[in-house]
Design a protein around this motif. Structure first.
Motif, mmCIF file in Angstrom:
data_model
loop_
_atom_site.group_PDB
_atom_site.id
_atom_site.type_symbol
_atom_site.label_atom_id
_atom_site.label_comp_id
_atom_site.label_asym_id
_atom_site.label_seq_id
_atom_site.Cartn_x
_atom_site.Cartn_y
_atom_site.Cartn_z
ATOM 1 N N GLN A 2 -16.365 -31.342 44.827
ATOM 2 C CA GLN A 2 -16.465 -31.002 43.410
ATOM 3 C C GLN A 2 -16.467 -32.245 42.538
ATOM 4 O O GLN A 2 -17.295 -32.379 41.632
ATOM 5 N N SER A 3 -15.540 -33.166 42.804
ATOM 6 C CA SER A 3 -15.425 -34.338 41.935
ATOM 7 C C SER A 3 -16.579 -35.315 42.132
ATOM 8 O O SER A 3 -17.004 -35.981 41.188
ATOM 9 N N SER A 4 -17.099 -35.402 43.352
ATOM 10 C CA SER A 4 -18.144 -36.386 43.644
ATOM 11 C C SER A 4 -19.548 -35.859 43.403
ATOM 12 O O SER A 4 -20.442 -36.599 42.983
ATOM 13 N N TYR A 5 -19.768 -34.542 43.686
ATOM 14 C CA TYR A 5 -21.122 -34.000 43.668
ATOM 15 C C TYR A 5 -21.266 -32.712 42.869
ATOM 16 O O TYR A 5 -22.331 -32.093 42.890
ATOM 17 N N ASP A 6 -20.197 -32.298 42.184
ATOM 18 C CA ASP A 6 -20.232 -31.051 41.419
ATOM 19 C C ASP A 6 -20.573 -29.864 42.310
ATOM 20 O O ASP A 6 -21.292 -28.938 41.914
ATOM 21 N N PRO A 48 -20.182 -26.333 44.066
ATOM 22 C CA PRO A 48 -19.614 -25.099 43.509
ATOM 23 C C PRO A 48 -18.555 -24.449 44.394
ATOM 24 O O PRO A 48 -18.627 -23.273 44.735
ATOM 25 N N TRP A 52 -27.815 -26.324 48.542
ATOM 26 C CA TRP A 52 -26.654 -26.892 49.219
ATOM 27 C C TRP A 52 -26.603 -26.540 50.704
ATOM 28 O O TRP A 52 -26.481 -27.409 51.547
#
Length: 249
Positions: free
Chosen positions: A57-61, A63, A218
């Motif tokens: 989440q923090s690096s690549y958003d 879901p 993804w």
């Protein structure tokens, strides 16, 4: 990342323990009838309780807090409404950061009852990872990891997914030395420096060769379609071999 002092090693060990415990506890909670979103929420709560931040989440958003891939999904599965059923193969991949350190771990779990052939695949998937980890030591060739895994896979009649690689980790989710093949390669002349932090994560299959993109941007699928398992640890290269930091405790 290259570990240079005890404080760095302690920070890496802390997040390694957190992701390992999170994956273990998610697997213990998993049962038929649960959705992958419900399983992911368990993982999210466990990470938050430890003060850790989901790396996807923090690096690549991404879901979801974790990646959960079921059966034909082999990696980067988005948690959602899919219901986990008896006989499923479920891959749980947990990566997170705390205090500036990142660790990454994953494993494929069986929801009973499963076919004996899948039991064998899972056992051999774990063994393939251990064989790769055994090649991690100061000044040994990086290519030795994939070459050793490849020999094992060929002997046992398996294939390897050849576009999902191991990678450097530690201060970010993906970093130096970039991609590290977990399949045989002839042209990689790089060597493992002392203190290097990396993952070892072969994708062992009964016929798949490549990871193909799905429609959601993804989720990845085996091409050609075949069962695939993955087991992953974050390790540190030392003069005495690999130090595995993603162990529960």
């Amino acid at each position: 990342m290259t570990i240079t002092n005890q404080d760095e090693l302690d920070g890496l060990k802390e997040i390694g323990r957190i992701v390992a415990n999170t994956m273990r506890d998610m697997a213990k909670a998993m049962e038929p009838g649960m959705t992958t979103r419900e399983l992911d929420e368990i993982g999210r709560a466990l990470l938050e309780r430890e003060g850790a931040v989901s790396a996807p989440q923090s690096s690549y958003d991404f879901p979801g807090a974790t990646c959960i891939s079921v059966n034909e999904e082999i990696a980067h599965g988005i948690p959602g409404g899919r219901v986990i059923g008896a006989g499923d193969l479920v891959n749980i991949d947990v990566s997170a950061s705390k205090n500036g350190y990142f660790a990454d771990t994953g494993a494929t779990y069986r929801v009973a009852p499963v076919l004996p052939s899948l039991d064998r695949l899972c056992r051999d998937g774990k063994r393939a990872t251990q064989i790769g980890i055994a090649q991690v030591s100061s000044n040994k060739p990086l290519a030795g990891i994939g070459n050793a895994i490849g020999r094992f896979a060929e002997k046992r009649g398996y294939t390897l997914i050849r576009n999902l690689a191991s990678h450097g980790v530690g201060r970010s989710l993906h970093e130096y030395p970039g991609e590290i093949a977990t399949w045989p390669t002839r042209h990689d002349k790089r060597r493992i420096n002392k203190g290097l932090v990396l993952t070892v994560e072969p994708f062992l299959s009964t016929g798949g060769h490549w990871a193909a993109d799905g429609d959601d941007g993804w989720t990845l699928y085996s091409d050609p379609r075949a069962p695939v398992v993955q087991y992953e640890h974050t390790v540190v290269a030392t003069d005495r071999g690999a130090l595995v930091v993603t162990l529960p405790g």
